[in-house]
Every structure is written in structure tokens, then in C-alpha cells.
Design an enzyme around this catalytic site. Structure first.
Site, PDB file in Angstrom:
ATOM      1  N   GLY A 101       0.795  -1.209   0.000  1.00  0.00           N
ATOM      2  CA  GLY A 101       0.000   0.000   0.000  1.00  0.00           C
ATOM      3  C   GLY A 101       0.835   1.269   0.000  1.00  0.00           C
ATOM      4  N   ASP A 102       2.139   1.137  -0.235  1.00  0.00           N
ATOM      5  CA  ASP A 102       2.994   2.324  -0.305  1.00  0.00           C
ATOM      6  C   ASP A 102       4.196   1.969  -1.167  1.00  0.00           C
ATOM      7  OD1 ASP A 102       4.103   4.894   0.226  1.00  0.00           O
ATOM      8  OD2 ASP A 102       3.183   4.903   2.202  1.00  0.00           O
ATOM      9  N   ASP A 103       5.252   2.761  -1.092  1.00  0.00           N
ATOM     10  CA  ASP A 103       6.404   2.531  -1.949  1.00  0.00           C
ATOM     11  C   ASP A 103       6.987   1.137  -1.723  1.00  0.00           C
ATOM     12  OD1 ASP A 103       6.303   5.245  -2.901  1.00  0.00           O
ATOM     13  OD2 ASP A 103       7.243   5.859  -1.015  1.00  0.00           O
TER      14      ASP A 103
END
Length: 487
Positions: A268-270
Site C-alpha cells: 500500500g505504499d512505496d
């Protein structure tokens, strides 16, 4: 020690571990999932586990020898910590290994030790406790001065270590499950007093290996080496829902000599976020991330980047070499995030061989990424962004080729792009390039870049390429380690 009889002799110790590989077909000869079934000169049968590591160990034990129960219900925090504490006595006697057999091992946070290997069987699952009140709290990192979720401290990571040397966390694809849903809900409801825990955090340490594991549902970041050196992170499968908040995959932070390779990340992120401290705290701490290898990375992250540099980069980021990057349905390829007040630098970045499918942006740099630690940052602390090199990039189904936004009076310079082919989506933006306050050159880039990146003509092989010399971390070779269990 009398209280720890399995250490009386190596032979006795090995014979106690008969139960640790349940499910192996004993009559099958040869290798099964890295396990070999053999017979010694005295006709004693044993399993032999083989794996690769920076160092092998002279001593070994199973978590079951310390009362561990893998039923998914019994809390094993004390068993794990007691095991690590007991095994630490062998640090200067060839080190020790703790084996986690098949089972579901519920546990809270525990600390690791030096000259130590934690090995997870392929059917072993570490389950992070969901009793938030049982998690210890530590101070914010000195290079951040502030928790990332809240202004206070942070919950200690599930696997934690500080001031260590020679630590291996590995397995034959065993699993660490952070059971993060509860944490994500509390975060969204703004009910947390402290920053959420990471799955693995190693601080102020040297010679670290994290490999051959599956990491699931982290409360927030998955793997966070910080203030450390000579780190190898290899062969991880990291998965969290793409809507989960801040579940970054791998975050090297104020680290030197790091090798990140052969990892699959869906988050859900980098997927990989390179960091070095936040605003005035990072500037004061002054410890850059440098000499970093990222290669053979596969990433899925619809709302973030395959590789992000920043936004916390106030201690500096330099000499990053990324190659063979595949991103699918990911917001951007390599993203640089900074802002006025960050200070620091991002320089000498080399990216070669990206294959990208369904992207919002291929290239994204921004000098307007806010989110300050507090209001005490220096508005005159301008970041230096220069020497950013991309070559051999192929992308399809792209909405916008690039969004490149430097800082007025502080342009991003030395941007180089060579041999780049971008196929735009049917509903792509009218103008594929947006460029402000940047300077650089291009060669063989399609579609035609903005005027700030003038075309130098036909592709020049020397443009935007990697440095020729290897980094020291690339030359580290693993040993072949074995682990015998008699039955």
C-alpha cells in the site's frame, strides 16, 4: 549450563530436534525443499537443512526447546526472548541458530543478538500479537525527532535489534504475518498514541542478512534497516493490501553499503523507499544513505512508487544503483520526493533497465512534498537534487510520461535520460511531459521530452550509464550452511 541441557554437547543437542521438520516424507531420498535425508557412518539417519548465509553457526536449538507452542493461540514472546538470551552466550563460540519449525507461533516483539541466525521453516508462521497494550514503546528516531503517525514515540518492531553485528533472519520461505488490519483501523480512526510498529527493524548494526521469507500484512513498514552498514536483503516476498496505509516494503534509512535484490513486493505504499532523516533532525544527524544496490525488483503498488527517494532525505542520499526493475500497475517508476526545509541531497542516482506496465507517471520528481516533522524546520534549508540518470526504460499504458517539478531558485540539475520508449494509454494526458525548474539532457526518448531536457540526437551509449566499478557490497558471497537433525 545445567538449566539448558540441550547445549551439553552438539550430538545431544541435534538429537533433540527430531520434531522440527514434521511433514517430511522420510522414505524420499535426495532433496526436498532444501532438505536432504541422509545416513551417517554409524547408520544414524538425519535431516540436513542447507541454506546460504553470510556466516554459518556452530550451535543450534529449536524454539520448542524453550517451551514454544505453535498452535496460533499460545503467546510465545517469552519463549523467543529466552531463546535469544540463552543463545547469545555462544556469540564468541561460532554463534548460534534458532530454528522455528512448522506451526503458527504467536508472539510480541523480541530482541535479537549478535552472531545469530533466526531460521523459519517453510511451514512456520510468526504471528504478531494484536494486543496493542502489550507492545513496548521506544523513542522517536533521532534523525526524525518525531513519530511518523503521531508526535510521540513508536511501538517497538516485531523483530528488533540495536548495536549488533552478524545477524541473519532467513528461512526456506517461512512467513512473518504482522496481522496489520487492527493497526490500520486504529490508524484511520486516529486512536493510536504512538507510531505503528515495523515487522523488522535493525539499528546501529553491521553485517545484516534478511532473506528467503514471506512478509504479510505489516502494521506499517516491513523492513527497516537504519543507521546500519553492510546489509543484504534478498529473496523476500512482501504482500499487503494495496489500500493498506504506509505498508512500505523495504526502507533503507541512513545506511551504507546495502544490497537489495530478487524481491517481490505488493503493498500500500512505496515498494522500496530510500530515506535518511526528516527536516532539521535529519540535517543535524547527518547520516546519508549511500552505496545502495537495488536489482531484480518486481513491484505492484497502484498508489505509490516502485522506488522512492525521500521524502525524508535530509541526511542525504547518494550513489544509488537500480537495475532490472519491473513495475505493474504502479503509480510511478522512480520518484524523488523533497521540499523546502528538507535540506540534504539526492545525487548520483543510476537507474538502468526498467520494464513498466500501466503507470500514472514513469518519471516523477517533486520539490513540493510537505509533511514536515514540526514547525521548526529551516525555510532556507534547500535540497540539492542532481545527477539523476535513467536509461533503457520501456513502459506501456502510461497516462503521463513525466511530472518533473523542481524548486524555484533551486532547480533539479543533471537529469539524464537515454533509450526510453513510453507508449501512452488511450486516455493519456494531452501533454505527456510537465517540467518546471529542472535541467538536463536526453537521447533517444519517446515521446519527445520537454524543452528543459533537450535531445542530444541519436542514442549515445555512454549517456546516463552506471559507474563501471562494483561496490564492495556486491562482492560479498554467501556461505553454504547446513543444519542436522537426527531422528
Amino acid at each position: 549450563m545445567d538449566s539448558f541441557p540441550i547445549m551439553a554437547s552438539r550430538s545431544q543437542m541435534l538429537k533433540t530436534l527430531v520434531v522440527v521438520l514434521l511433514g517430511v516424507v522420510l522414505s524420499s531420498p535426495g532433496w526436498v525443499e532444501g532438505i536432504r535425508i541422509v545416513e551417517d557412518e554409524n547408520s544414524n539417519n538425519f535431516y540436513e537443512l542447507e541454506y546460504s548465509a553470510i556466516n554459518c553457526r556452530a550451535h543450534a536449538a529449536s524454539i520448542t526447546d524453550f517451551g514454544g507452542v505453535g498452535d496460533g493461540k499460545t503467546l510465545n514472546t517469552k519463549a523467543f526472548q529466552n531463546a535469544v538470551n540463552e543463545l547469545s552466550q555462544y556469540a564468541d563460540q561460532g554463534g548460534a541458530q534458532l530454528f522455528v519449525p512448522a506451526g503458527r507461533w504467536l508472539t510480541g516483539s523480541f530482541n535479537l543478538t549478535s552472531h545469530f541466525t533466526l531460521f523459519l521453516d517453510k511451514d512456520a508462521v510468526l504471528l504478531a500479537s494484536q494486543d496493542i497494550s502489550s507492545w513496548g514503546v521506544v523513542e522517536p528516531l533521532p534523525s526524525y525527532g518525531h513519530g511518523r503517525d503521531t508526535s510521540g514515540g513508536r511501538y517497538i518492531s516485531l523483530l528488533f535489534g540495536s548495536n549488533l553485528t552478524d545477524v541473519v533472519i532467513t528461512g526456506n520461505n517461512g512467513t512473518i504475518d504482522g496481522q496489520g488490519e487492527l493497526w490500520w483501523q486504529q490508524f484511520h480512526k486516529k486512536k493510536l498514541k504512538y507510531t505503528r510498529p515495523y515487522l523488522i527493524e535493525i539499528m546501529h548494526s553491521d553485517n545484516i542478512q534478511i532473506s528467503s521469507l514471506t512478509l504479510l500484512n505489516a502494521p506499517t513498514w516491513n523492513v527497516h534497516p537504519v543507521y546500519s552498514s553492510n546489509v543484504i536483503i534478498q529473496g523476500l516476498t512482501i504482500i499487503a493490501p494495496v489500500t493498506s496505509p504506509n505498508t512500505d516494503g523495504i526502507n533503507p534509512d541512513s545506511c551504507a553499503n546495502v544490497r537489495i535484490e530478487d524481491n517481490y513486493i505488493e503493498s500500500g505504499d512505496d515498494c522500496v523507499a530510500v530515506k535518511s532523516g526528516w527536516d532539521e533532525y535529519g540535517i543535524k544527524y547527518g547520516m546519508p544513505t549511500e552505496h545502495l544496490i537495488i536489482r531484480r525488483l518486481t513491484c505492484i503498488s497502484p498508489y505509490s512508487a516502485a522506488i522512492a527517494l525521500g521524502s525524508e532525505m535530509s541526511g542525504g542520499i547518494q550513489d544509488v544503483r537500480a537495475s532490472d526493475i519491473t513495475a505493474i500497475n504502479t503509480e510511478s517508476g522512480v520518484r524523488i520526493k523533497t521540499a523546502v526545509g528538507r535540506g540534504g541531497f539526492v545525487k548520483d542516482i543510476y537507474v538502468k533497465g526498467m520494464t513498466l506496465h500501466t503507470m500514472k507517471w514513469v518519471f516523477w520528481m517533486t520539490g513540493n512534498y510537505g509533511s514536515h516533522a514540526d514547525n521548526n524546520y529551516d525555510p532556507n534549508a534547500l535540497p540539492e537534487i542532481k545527477g539523476i540518470n535513467y536509461r533503457d526504460v520501456v513502459a506501456d499504458n502510461v497516462k503521463m510520461a513525466a511530472r518533473l517539478e523542481g524548486i524555484s531558485g533551486d532547480p533539479f540539475t543533471g537529469i539524464c535520460m537515454s533509450n526510453v520508449t513510453i507508449s501512452m494509454a488511450q486516455k493519456a494526458k494531452k501533454y505527456p511531459w510537465t517540467c518546471t525548474d529542472i535541467q538536463g539532457t536526453t537521447s533517444g526518448v519517446v515521446p519527445k521530452p520537454c524543452e528543459s531536457l533537450p535531445d542530444q540526437g541519436s542514442e549515445k551509449p555512454e549517456m546516463c550509464d552506471f559507474p563501471a566499478e562494483n561496490l564492495e557490497i556486491e562482492n560479498i558471497e554467501f556461505q553454504k550452511c547446513s543444519y542436522r537433525i537426527y531422528y
